[in-house]
Design a protein around this motif. Structure first.
Motif, PDB file in Angstrom:
ATOM      1  N   VAL A  93     -43.589 -40.131  34.473  1.00  0.00           N
ATOM      2  CA  VAL A  93     -42.982 -38.830  34.212  1.00  0.00           C
ATOM      3  C   VAL A  93     -41.742 -38.631  35.072  1.00  0.00           C
ATOM      4  O   VAL A  93     -40.692 -38.163  34.592  1.00  0.00           O
ATOM      5  CB  VAL A  93     -44.001 -37.700  34.454  1.00  0.00           C
ATOM      6  CG1 VAL A  93     -43.314 -36.339  34.448  1.00  0.00           C
ATOM      7  CG2 VAL A  93     -45.093 -37.736  33.390  1.00  0.00           C
ATOM      8  N   ASP A  94     -41.828 -38.987  36.346  1.00  0.00           N
ATOM      9  CA  ASP A  94     -40.672 -38.838  37.233  1.00  0.00           C
ATOM     10  C   ASP A  94     -39.497 -39.681  36.750  1.00  0.00           C
ATOM     11  O   ASP A  94     -38.352 -39.200  36.695  1.00  0.00           O
ATOM     12  CB  ASP A  94     -41.053 -39.247  38.658  1.00  0.00           C
ATOM     13  CG  ASP A  94     -39.873 -39.164  39.607  1.00  0.00           C
ATOM     14  OD1 ASP A  94     -39.402 -38.040  39.877  1.00  0.00           O
ATOM     15  OD2 ASP A  94     -39.403 -40.229  40.066  1.00  0.00           O
ATOM     16  N   ALA A  95     -39.754 -40.937  36.382  1.00  0.00           N
ATOM     17  CA  ALA A  95     -38.675 -41.822  35.927  1.00  0.00           C
ATOM     18  C   ALA A  95     -38.075 -41.324  34.616  1.00  0.00           C
ATOM     19  O   ALA A  95     -36.844 -41.330  34.434  1.00  0.00           O
ATOM     20  CB  ALA A  95     -39.196 -43.245  35.767  1.00  0.00           C
ATOM     21  N   TYR A  96     -38.915 -40.891  33.691  1.00  0.00           N
ATOM     22  CA  TYR A  96     -38.408 -40.397  32.415  1.00  0.00           C
ATOM     23  C   TYR A  96     -37.575 -39.121  32.600  1.00  0.00           C
ATOM     24  O   TYR A  96     -36.558 -38.926  31.927  1.00  0.00           O
ATOM     25  CB  TYR A  96     -39.560 -40.126  31.449  1.00  0.00           C
ATOM     26  CG  TYR A  96     -40.176 -41.385  30.843  1.00  0.00           C
ATOM     27  CD1 TYR A  96     -39.410 -42.517  30.599  1.00  0.00           C
ATOM     28  CD2 TYR A  96     -41.520 -41.416  30.497  1.00  0.00           C
ATOM     29  CE1 TYR A  96     -39.969 -43.656  30.035  1.00  0.00           C
ATOM     30  CE2 TYR A  96     -42.098 -42.549  29.922  1.00  0.00           C
ATOM     31  CZ  TYR A  96     -41.316 -43.670  29.704  1.00  0.00           C
ATOM     32  OH  TYR A  96     -41.875 -44.788  29.136  1.00  0.00           O
ATOM     33  N   ARG A  97     -38.000 -38.253  33.497  1.00  0.00           N
ATOM     34  CA  ARG A  97     -37.206 -37.059  33.782  1.00  0.00           C
ATOM     35  C   ARG A  97     -35.826 -37.433  34.330  1.00  0.00           C
ATOM     36  O   ARG A  97     -34.807 -36.846  33.952  1.00  0.00           O
ATOM     37  CB  ARG A  97     -37.939 -36.173  34.789  1.00  0.00           C
ATOM     38  CG  ARG A  97     -39.008 -35.268  34.179  1.00  0.00           C
ATOM     39  CD  ARG A  97     -39.735 -34.515  35.266  1.00  0.00           C
ATOM     40  NE  ARG A  97     -40.506 -33.389  34.748  1.00  0.00           N
ATOM     41  CZ  ARG A  97     -41.469 -32.787  35.415  1.00  0.00           C
ATOM     42  NH1 ARG A  97     -41.790 -33.195  36.639  1.00  0.00           N
ATOM     43  NH2 ARG A  97     -42.121 -31.763  34.883  1.00  0.00           N
ATOM     44  N   ARG A  98     -35.810 -38.407  35.214  1.00  0.00           N
ATOM     45  CA  ARG A  98     -34.536 -38.844  35.794  1.00  0.00           C
ATOM     46  C   ARG A  98     -33.663 -39.509  34.730  1.00  0.00           C
ATOM     47  O   ARG A  98     -32.437 -39.317  34.710  1.00  0.00           O
ATOM     48  CB  ARG A  98     -34.784 -39.797  36.957  1.00  0.00           C
ATOM     49  CG  ARG A  98     -35.419 -39.120  38.176  1.00  0.00           C
ATOM     50  CD  ARG A  98     -35.790 -40.149  39.234  1.00  0.00           C
ATOM     51  NE  ARG A  98     -36.459 -39.566  40.369  1.00  0.00           N
ATOM     52  CZ  ARG A  98     -35.851 -39.112  41.467  1.00  0.00           C
ATOM     53  NH1 ARG A  98     -34.530 -39.169  41.553  1.00  0.00           N
ATOM     54  NH2 ARG A  98     -36.542 -38.617  42.463  1.00  0.00           N
TER      55      ARG A  98
END
Length: 457
Positions: free
Chosen positions: A317-322
């Motif tokens: 989720v963190d990587a996709y948000r970034r």
């Protein structure tokens, strides 16, 4: 008979004229009291050039020939123009200045940073507007252009060239390459002349941080290389009764291919998955990339998907948000096979969040925009979204943030119609000037003049 003086004024004038005619443009300017080319470029764009760029301009390396793909340097006088014809306004991000082309519309461009430095060289692709860093300097980019075909990757391009043209200029006679070799570590220069293992070449380039991001992009492709794409085409997919986007997803992640389909591909078409993809290596290379440049969507996409595959929800989720916060023009979707989600969302990351972590999308107006079904509507809404944020930042006096948000309004998904870039480039240049980013401000103004000259608005 009176002998003629060997230093007759007429002879001296002829000799001087002959000497001046043989001088380079830079030497003529120097004798006339004009500043060197590098100084004139620096003053024109209010930027600081690296030593190799200063050498590129002052020794007129841009007049030399090359056998590389990128073989057409921009004449320095063209860059000094008020509205250089080589700039593609509204399509090319307004912090880029083209200096070396490939005669097909693609450019190696200087990218200007917030400190007014010509900080790196990026490859800008005219067919879709994608861009990728190719090195910290023009010399690194030229070496990468020379050596990239020997790296361990599938060598997929944004588009399929009409033909693989033979090298017209032998390496030994390549003047641009010869110059660039003098500006990189000796070990890298030596690779030009010697054959060797592709992995060893990649390791050498990474060891010296030469074109590191571009090299790691090739290595990610190599880690995820599969055998299907060499032979599996849309016609075969139709015979299988499978949508082509589904097939592209299988190429992206071969573990997604159902067992029955694997067996049929082997039985009916002789196609087999002969090599397991190395997602761990792809993720590690991508992590090194985002440490150097967190604004590249493709690296965050790989990190996110690798985490998703192993069930690491928080990391995914963190990587996709970034990734979703990065420009779509940094996703390298064709080369990395992430474009199978294009019908679902504007960005691969948004599509994965919508499919696997929909509650994240529900909590973000921006992610909802990216997941809207109509491409024209989501581009318009994204532009409006970024303009509203930028106007608020400008009103609060946070000009550096406003400049980035105004740029996102134009180059997050792209803005339409093209005329919108007229006001947008003015807003970008104003915000950049007010935040002390003089070089970016001048370059944005230059792109604005190019827009007026080329399209009349």
């Amino acid at each position: 008979m009176k002998k003629r003086c060997p230093f007759h004024p007429h002879d001296a004038a002829v000799s001087a004229a002959t000497t001046i005619a043989k001088l380079s443009d830079s030497e003529k300017l120097s004798r006339a009291g004009a500043a060197p080319w590098s100084v004139r470029i620096s003053e024109r764009y209010h930027c600081t050039l690296s030593p190799d760029l200063a050498d590129w301009f002052d020794r007129e390396i841009w007049k030399r020939v090359s056998g590389n793909e990128f073989c057409e340097p921009v004449v320095v006088g063209d860059l000094l123009a008020e509205a250089p014809e080589v700039i593609w306004p509204g399509l090319m991000p307004c912090d880029l200045l083209p200096i070396l082309g490939n005669a097909s519309g693609d450019w190696l461009c200087l990218r200007i940073d917030a400190q007014d430095h010509a900080a790196e060289v990026v490859h800008w692709y005219h067919g879709g507007g994608d861009w990728l860093p190719w090195g910290r300097s023009i010399s690194e980019a030229i070496l990468f252009d020379t050596l990239s075909g020997r790296l361990p990757s599938p060598a997929r391009r944004h588009a399929v060239p009409a033909a693989d043209a033979p090298r017209q200029v032998p390496v030994a006679d390549d003047e641009l390459l010869g110059w660039a070799r003098g500006h990189v570590p000796a070990e890298i220069s030596e690779w030009v002349d010697q054959p060797g293992d592709p992995e060893d070449l990649a390791a050498a380039l990474l060891r010296h941080h030469v074109a590191e991001i571009a090299v790691r992009c090739e290595l990610v492709q190599s880690a995820l290389k599969e055998t299907l794409s060499a032979t599996l085409d849309p016609a075969t997919a139709e015979q299988l009764g499978v949508d082509w986007n589904q097939v592209v997803q299988w190429m992206f992640d071969t573990q997604k291919i159902p067992l029955a389909t694997r067996q049929r591909l082997q039985r009916d078409y002789g196609l087999s998955i002969s090599k397991a993809q190395d997602w761990n290596a792809a993720e590690q290379h991508s992590r090194q990339v985002v440490r150097r440049d967190p604004g590249l969507a493709w690296a965050w996409d790989v990190i996110g998907y690798a985490a998703e595959r192993r069930g690491d929800t928080a990391t995914a989720v963190d990587a996709y948000r970034r990734a979703a916060a990065c420009s779509v023009f940094t996703d390298q979707s064709v080369r990395l096979r992430t474009h199978w989600t294009a019908e679902d969302a504007a960005k691969f990351s948004a599509s994965r969040l919508q499919e696997c972590f929909s509650e994240v999308v529900e909590q973000s107006e921006y992610l909802q925009i990216l997941c809207e079904s109509d491409p024209l509507s989501r581009r318009h809404r994204a532009t409006v979204h970024w303009l509203a944020l930028a106007d608020a930042s400008a009103a609060a006096g946070d000009w550096a943030v406003a400049r980035q948000q105004y740029q996102s309004a134009g180059w997050d998904l792209g803005a339409e119609p093209l005329a919108i870039y007229g006001d947008l480039l003015v807003q970008i240049s104003t915000a950049a000037e007010n935040s002390g980013q003089r070089a970016r401000a001048e370059l944005a103004r230059t792109h604005r003049r190019c827009l007026q000259e080329r399209y009349g608005f």
